[in-house]
Write a protein that holds these residues in place. Structure first.
Motif, short mmCIF file in Angstrom:
data_model
loop_
_atom_site.label_atom_id
_atom_site.label_comp_id
_atom_site.label_asym_id
_atom_site.label_seq_id
_atom_site.Cartn_x
_atom_site.Cartn_y
_atom_site.Cartn_z
N UNK A 59 97.58 12.53 58.26
CA UNK A 59 97.62 12.96 56.86
C UNK A 59 96.73 12.10 55.96
N UNK A 60 95.76 11.39 56.57
CA UNK A 60 94.78 10.61 55.80
C UNK A 60 93.42 11.30 55.92
N UNK A 61 92.78 11.51 54.76
CA UNK A 61 91.51 12.24 54.74
C UNK A 61 90.51 11.57 53.81
N UNK A 62 89.22 11.70 54.17
CA UNK A 62 88.12 11.44 53.24
C UNK A 62 87.56 12.81 52.93
N UNK A 140 95.67 2.62 38.53
CA UNK A 140 95.24 1.85 39.68
C UNK A 140 95.69 2.41 41.01
N UNK A 141 96.35 3.56 41.00
CA UNK A 141 96.89 4.15 42.22
C UNK A 141 95.81 4.98 42.92
N UNK A 142 94.94 4.26 43.63
CA UNK A 142 93.92 4.96 44.42
C UNK A 142 93.55 4.12 45.63
N UNK A 143 93.09 4.82 46.65
CA UNK A 143 92.74 4.17 47.92
C UNK A 143 91.24 3.98 48.06
N UNK A 144 90.50 4.23 46.99
CA UNK A 144 89.07 3.97 46.97
C UNK A 144 88.24 5.20 47.26
N UNK A 145 86.93 5.04 47.12
CA UNK A 145 86.03 6.15 47.39
C UNK A 145 85.89 6.38 48.88
N UNK A 146 85.45 7.56 49.24
CA UNK A 146 85.15 7.84 50.64
C UNK A 146 83.81 7.23 51.02
N UNK A 153 89.22 9.07 49.18
CA UNK A 153 90.27 8.96 50.19
C UNK A 153 91.56 9.53 49.60
N UNK A 154 92.12 10.51 50.28
CA UNK A 154 93.44 11.02 49.93
C UNK A 154 94.32 10.84 51.16
#
Length: 193
Positions: A59-62, A140-146, A153-154
């Motif tokens: 369930x992790x995607x770029x 600030x709730x983000x996992x960064x850019x792809x 990144x979602x």
């Protein structure tokens, strides 16, 4: 939140499961003990942690953001900030699940926002009926850019309930039609109702 997600991004580069475990622990600590927690005062003494599923790397995607071809705006009334405007930036296609709109906050700090409402929303043992948040860069709730330009990144394992799920005094932007999936998203924070 900024500190929690900075650590999560750093740990994710090494081990996504470890990053998720850190997020769960830090979120429990924040929700259980911070003075501004949305956990209702009468529920704080019995709070033992949030119902969050174990990590599932499937369930992790770029995902690439496909730019919107039409202008769309969402306005959310809040108790403290007045009306908060969002503009549709584009959408991402989630494999085997559907598409999700990517919103840009059109006021003070800017930032990206991606809520999600899945087929488990409002179901017993499921997810919060109004949806959860995947990305909220203002907080600030983000996992960064792809890895590619225009991607991000979602990771649905990090989907969390908005504050209004715990305290009706909070006003939260919720998932609109473009942020609703017809499939079950079995990971992330659940809702005890």
């Amino acid at each position: 939140m900024f500190g929690i997600y900075a650590a999560v991004r750093q740990l994710s580069a090494q081990d996504a499961r470890l990053a998720h475990a850190h997020w769960v622990s830090a979120r429990d600590e924040l929700m259980g003990g911070h003075p501004a927690t949305p956990i209702m005062e009468q529920d704080r003494a019995s709070f033992v942690g949030l119902p969050i599923t174990t990590y599932d790397p499937d369930w992790r995607f770029e995902l690439e953001i496909v730019a919107a071809t039409n202008e769309k705006r969402m306005e959310v009334a809040t108790g403290t900030d007045g009306v908060v405007p969002f503009e549709l930036l584009g959408a991402v296609r989630v494999p085997f699940a559907g598409t999700l709109d990517v919103w840009r906050l059109a006021s003070y700090a800017g930032g990206l926002f991606v809520p999600v409402k899945d087929a488990l929303a409002g179901q017993p043992g499921g997810t919060y009926g109004g949806g959860r948040y995947l990305l909220d860069t203002v907080k600030g709730a983000d996992l960064g850019p792809g890895g590619d330009p225009d991607s991000l990144v979602l990771d649905f394992n990090f989907a969390y309930n908005p504050s209004c799920a715990y305290d009706p005094a909070w006003a939260c932007p919720l998932a609109q039609a473009g942020n609703t999936l017809s499939v079950e998203v079995p990971v992330g924070e659940r809702y005890r109702g």
